[in-house]
Design a protein around this motif. Structure first.
Motif: not given
Length: 256
Positions: A26-32, A147-152, A176-184
Motif C-alpha cells: 500500500g505504501m509503495e502505491w501511495a503516489p497512485l 510520495t513523501a509517505i512512501t519515503l517515510a 531501494r523501492t522507496a528511492v525508486t518510487v521517489a525518483a520515478g
C-alpha cells in the motif's frame, strides 16, 4: 492499491487485509492515491474556471477537495505534530499531546499558514500561468505528498508507538523501492512540466522536477526531526510530512 486507497482516501474500496505485507504494498502505491486525489482536485478547480469564476475560488476548491477526499487526516496530522513539536516536551509527553482531540495554538497557526500558502500558489498559477499550469501543480503537489509517505515508511524508519496505523506501515518499504518510487515521480513530474510548457520545455521540466525534489527533501527533514524528537514516526507524522512535501513543492513552483 486497495490498501493505499483505503487508508489514504475516503474511496470505499474495502481493505481485506491489515498486515505488514499489505501495508508495504500500500505504501509503495501511495503516489497512485495522490494521483487520484490530485486529478479530482484539478477537475474541481478547472470546472469552476470554465464556469467563469475567479482563479481564487478555483484555488480554494483545489485545496478543499484533497481535504475532503482524505477526511482532512493529513491536515490533522500536521496540526498534531506542530503541537507536539511546539510543546518542547519530552517525547512521551509530546506524543500524548499529539493524541489529544483538541488543536493547540501551534497547530492552528501551522494549519492557517499552510492552507494560505497552498491557496496563494494555486491562485497565482491559475491566474498567471493558465489553467494547464494550475492543474498540473495541483496534481504534482498531491502526488508529491503521498510520495513523501512512501519515503517515510521505508525500512530504516522506526515507529514511535507500538500501536496504530503508523506502527503498521512504518518500516515496511525497502529503501531501494522507496528511492525508486521517489525518483520515478520526480522524473515523471519533470516530463509533464516540459509538455505543459512546450514553448520552453527545459525550464518547465526543471521547475517541476525541482518542485518534487525539494518537496521530498523538506518532508524528509521534518521526518528526521520527528524521529529525533519522538523516537520514531506516527500516523500524525505521516500526515505532516505529506502536507510539508505538498506545500514546499508548491512554493518552489511559485518561484518557477
Amino acid at each position: 492499491m486497495r490498501f493505499a486507497l483505503g487508508t489514504l482516501t475516503v474511496i470505499p474500496v474495502g481493505v481485506p487485509r491489515w498486515d505488514r505485507e499489505s501495508a508495504r504494498r500500500g505504501m509503495e502505491w501511495a503516489p497512485l492515491a495522490g494521483l487520484i486525489v490530485g486529478l479530482a482536485a484539478a477537475a474541481a478547480g478547472l470546472s469552476l474556471l470554465l464556469l467563469g469564476t475567479s482563479a481564487l475560488l478555483a484555488a480554494v476548491a483545489s485545496v478543499a477537495v484533497p481535504a475532503v477526499l482524505t477526511r482532512a487526516l493529513h491536515l490533522d496530522g500536521l496540526a498534531d505534530v506542530a503541537d507536539g513539536l511546539g510543546s518542547a516536551m519530552p517525547a512521551d509527553e509530546a506524543l500524548r499531546i499529539m493524541k489529544r482531540s483538541d488543536i493547540g495554538p501551534f497547530g492552528v497557526l501551522t494549519l492557517v499558514l499552510t492552507l494560505l500558502a497552498q491557496t496563494a500558489v494555486f491562485n497565482e498559477l491559475y491566474s498567471e500561468g493558465g489553467w494547464a499550469q494550475g492543474a498540473l501543480a495541483v496534481v504534482v503537489s498531491a502526488v508529491t505528498a503521498r510520495t513523501a509517505i512512501t519515503l517515510a515508511a521505508r525500512s530504516d524508519v522506526a515507529a514511535a508507538r507500538p500501536e496504530g496505523l503508523g506502527a503498521l506501515v512504518a518500516g515496511t518499504v525497502p529503501v531501494r523501492t522507496a528511492v525508486t518510487v521517489a525518483a520515478g515521480v520526480a522524473v515523471t513530474a519533470g516530463l509533464a512540466g516540459g509538455i505543459v510548457n512546450w514553448w520552453s520545455p527545459l525550464p518547465g521540466a526543471l521547475s517541476y522536477l525541482f518542485a518534487v525534489v525539494f518537496g521530498l527533501a523538506a518532508a524528509e527533514g521534518l521526518s528526521w526531526h520527528c524521529r529525533r524528537r519522538f523516537g520514531g514516526v506516527t500516523g500524525d507524522v505521516f500526515g505532516a510530512v505529506a502536507e510539508c512535501a505538498s506545500t514546499t513543492a508548491l512554493v518552489v513552483l511559485a518561484f518557477g
